[in-house]
Design a protein around this motif. Structure first.
Motif, mmCIF file in Angstrom:
data_model
loop_
_atom_site.group_PDB
_atom_site.id
_atom_site.type_symbol
_atom_site.label_atom_id
_atom_site.label_comp_id
_atom_site.label_asym_id
_atom_site.label_seq_id
_atom_site.Cartn_x
_atom_site.Cartn_y
_atom_site.Cartn_z
ATOM 1 N N THR A 52 -12.364 54.412 45.138
ATOM 2 C CA THR A 52 -12.388 53.572 44.248
ATOM 3 C C THR A 52 -12.061 54.461 42.926
ATOM 4 O OG1 THR A 52 -14.625 53.266 44.123
ATOM 5 C CG2 THR A 52 -13.127 51.366 45.105
ATOM 6 N N GLY A 53 -12.362 55.805 43.066
ATOM 7 C CA GLY A 53 -12.320 56.691 42.130
ATOM 8 C C GLY A 53 -10.846 57.235 41.365
ATOM 9 N N ARG A 54 -10.743 57.272 40.244
ATOM 10 C CA ARG A 54 -9.450 57.708 39.483
ATOM 11 C C ARG A 54 -8.595 58.953 40.438
ATOM 12 N NH1 ARG A 54 -7.243 61.877 37.152
ATOM 13 N NH2 ARG A 54 -8.997 63.044 37.305
ATOM 14 N N VAL A 55 -9.347 59.956 40.633
ATOM 15 C CA VAL A 55 -8.470 60.897 41.503
ATOM 16 C C VAL A 55 -7.797 60.561 42.714
ATOM 17 C CG1 VAL A 55 -8.397 63.009 42.708
ATOM 18 C CG2 VAL A 55 -9.584 62.774 40.546
ATOM 19 N N LEU A 85 -1.906 68.350 51.201
ATOM 20 C CA LEU A 85 -2.649 68.135 49.996
ATOM 21 C C LEU A 85 -3.561 69.199 50.271
ATOM 22 C CD1 LEU A 85 -3.680 66.153 47.980
ATOM 23 C CD2 LEU A 85 -5.272 65.072 49.599
ATOM 24 N N ALA A 86 -3.680 70.004 48.932
ATOM 25 C CA ALA A 86 -4.549 70.915 48.766
ATOM 26 C C ALA A 86 -5.332 71.279 47.671
ATOM 27 C CB ALA A 86 -3.650 72.381 49.278
ATOM 28 N N VAL A 87 -6.532 71.819 47.637
ATOM 29 C CA VAL A 87 -7.026 72.093 46.356
ATOM 30 C C VAL A 87 -6.567 73.362 45.763
ATOM 31 C CG1 VAL A 87 -9.326 72.661 45.446
ATOM 32 C CG2 VAL A 87 -9.058 70.985 47.232
ATOM 33 N N GLU A 88 -6.010 73.406 44.700
ATOM 34 C CA GLU A 88 -5.572 74.736 44.266
ATOM 35 C C GLU A 88 -6.647 75.814 44.096
ATOM 36 O OE1 GLU A 88 -2.967 74.213 40.632
ATOM 37 O OE2 GLU A 88 -1.360 73.490 41.940
ATOM 38 N N ALA A 89 -6.030 77.065 44.015
ATOM 39 C CA ALA A 89 -7.270 78.220 43.878
ATOM 40 C C ALA A 89 -7.977 78.017 43.002
ATOM 41 C CB ALA A 89 -6.309 79.504 43.937
ATOM 42 N N ALA A 130 4.140 59.358 35.024
ATOM 43 C CA ALA A 130 3.223 59.027 34.441
ATOM 44 C C ALA A 130 1.762 59.383 34.792
ATOM 45 C CB ALA A 130 3.314 57.386 34.184
ATOM 46 N N LEU A 131 1.708 59.612 36.127
ATOM 47 C CA LEU A 131 0.421 59.714 36.694
ATOM 48 C C LEU A 131 -0.103 61.274 37.034
ATOM 49 C CD1 LEU A 131 0.344 56.649 39.281
ATOM 50 C CD2 LEU A 131 -0.748 56.913 37.152
ATOM 51 N N ALA A 132 0.978 61.811 37.410
ATOM 52 C CA ALA A 132 0.848 63.209 37.564
ATOM 53 C C ALA A 132 0.723 64.099 36.499
ATOM 54 C CB ALA A 132 1.812 63.930 38.744
ATOM 55 N N ASP A 133 0.095 65.285 36.434
ATOM 56 C CA ASP A 133 -0.104 66.378 35.317
ATOM 57 C C ASP A 133 1.015 66.969 35.153
ATOM 58 O OD1 ASP A 133 -2.751 65.640 34.109
ATOM 59 O OD2 ASP A 133 -3.583 66.490 36.260
ATOM 60 N N ASP A 134 1.808 67.295 36.394
ATOM 61 C CA ASP A 134 2.821 67.957 36.679
ATOM 62 C C ASP A 134 3.716 67.559 37.908
ATOM 63 O OD1 ASP A 134 5.021 69.637 35.941
ATOM 64 O OD2 ASP A 134 3.748 71.490 36.528
ATOM 65 N N TRP A 135 4.824 67.710 38.101
ATOM 66 C CA TRP A 135 5.550 67.472 39.514
ATOM 67 C C TRP A 135 6.946 68.075 39.392
ATOM 68 C CZ3 TRP A 135 10.292 64.816 40.636
ATOM 69 C CH2 TRP A 135 10.590 64.003 39.907
ATOM 70 N N GLY A 136 7.602 68.261 40.524
ATOM 71 C CA GLY A 136 8.941 68.937 40.587
ATOM 72 C C GLY A 136 9.291 68.895 42.160
ATOM 73 N N VAL A 137 10.460 69.571 42.335
ATOM 74 C CA VAL A 137 11.045 69.628 43.430
ATOM 75 C C VAL A 137 11.607 71.071 43.819
ATOM 76 C CG1 VAL A 137 13.178 68.832 44.677
ATOM 77 C CG2 VAL A 137 12.335 67.544 42.902
ATOM 78 N N SER A 138 11.390 71.674 45.071
ATOM 79 C CA SER A 138 11.517 72.997 45.375
ATOM 80 C C SER A 138 12.162 73.083 46.624
ATOM 81 C CB SER A 138 10.268 73.885 45.324
ATOM 82 O OG SER A 138 9.374 73.220 46.381
ATOM 83 N N ARG A 153 -5.382 66.903 38.016
ATOM 84 C CA ARG A 153 -6.615 67.348 37.815
ATOM 85 C C ARG A 153 -7.383 66.707 38.804
ATOM 86 N NH1 ARG A 153 -4.612 67.917 32.745
ATOM 87 N NH2 ARG A 153 -5.225 65.834 32.028
ATOM 88 N N SER A 154 -8.427 67.357 39.316
ATOM 89 C CA SER A 154 -9.578 66.963 40.163
ATOM 90 C C SER A 154 -10.927 66.954 39.513
ATOM 91 C CB SER A 154 -9.561 67.778 41.436
ATOM 92 O OG SER A 154 -9.734 68.945 41.125
#
Length: 166
Positions: A52-55, A85-89, A130-138, A153-154
């Motif tokens: 039920t949390g924001r993240v 799904l990963a936690v960034e460095a 609207a929801l992501a801090d950043d997104w893209g395609v590679s 952001r976590s």
């Protein structure tokens, strides 16, 4: 033959164990997309981001949209889509990646005026934007296709603190 040692029940879990990364392949079907969403929500909960949390709510919605797109627009018969799904460095952000095998169909962000008001689809990437801090395609690493990624952001979710029992 009877063993002198008591047998402990074996505990089998198909759910991801806590770690800094979760990755899995899913069938390119609506059911596969639902399962991916559920696994990501469970993984986030096990990492300390309650359902039920924001993240968790944010990344679960982004997962649903990107997986639905992978199934609808990136499907190649007989090929799965992959979720990571990963936690960034730095530990401050979570990165979600959804990969499929259709390299030629890259998503583009439409504006809300591009989608007819009565249309039942076409707003998924508007939500991701609207929801992501950043997104893209590679390009997809290690194979044909593409990877659509989103970063959130976590920061700890103070809305619903976890209650621990002694």
């Amino acid at each position: 033959m009877h063993s002198p040692f008591p047998q402990r029940p074996r505990r089998l879990s198909l759910l991801p164990m806590p770690s800094a990364e979760f990755a899995m392949a899913f069938a390119s079907t609506p059911r596969g997309a639902r399962l991916a969403r559920l696994f990501v929500a469970h993984c986030l909960d096990s990492w300390g981001h309650p359902h039920t949390g924001r993240v968790n709510e944010t990344l679960t919605l982004i997962t649903a949209e990107l997986c639905a797109n992978a199934v609808q627009h990136g499907r190649v018969p007989g090929r799965d889509f992959h979720v990571r799904l990963a936690v960034e460095a730095d530990g401050a952000r979570l990165r979600l990646e959804v990969s499929d095998t259709r390299a030629e169909r890259r998503p583009a962000v439409a504006t809300s005026s591009d989608t007819a008001p009565e249309s039942e689809s076409g707003r998924g990437l508007l939500l991701v934007t609207a929801l992501a801090d950043d997104w893209g395609v590679s390009d997809r690493h290690g194979g044909p296709g593409k990877t659509v990624w989103a970063v959130v952001r976590s920061a700890p979710d103070l809305r619903e603190p976890r209650v621990c029992c002694p």
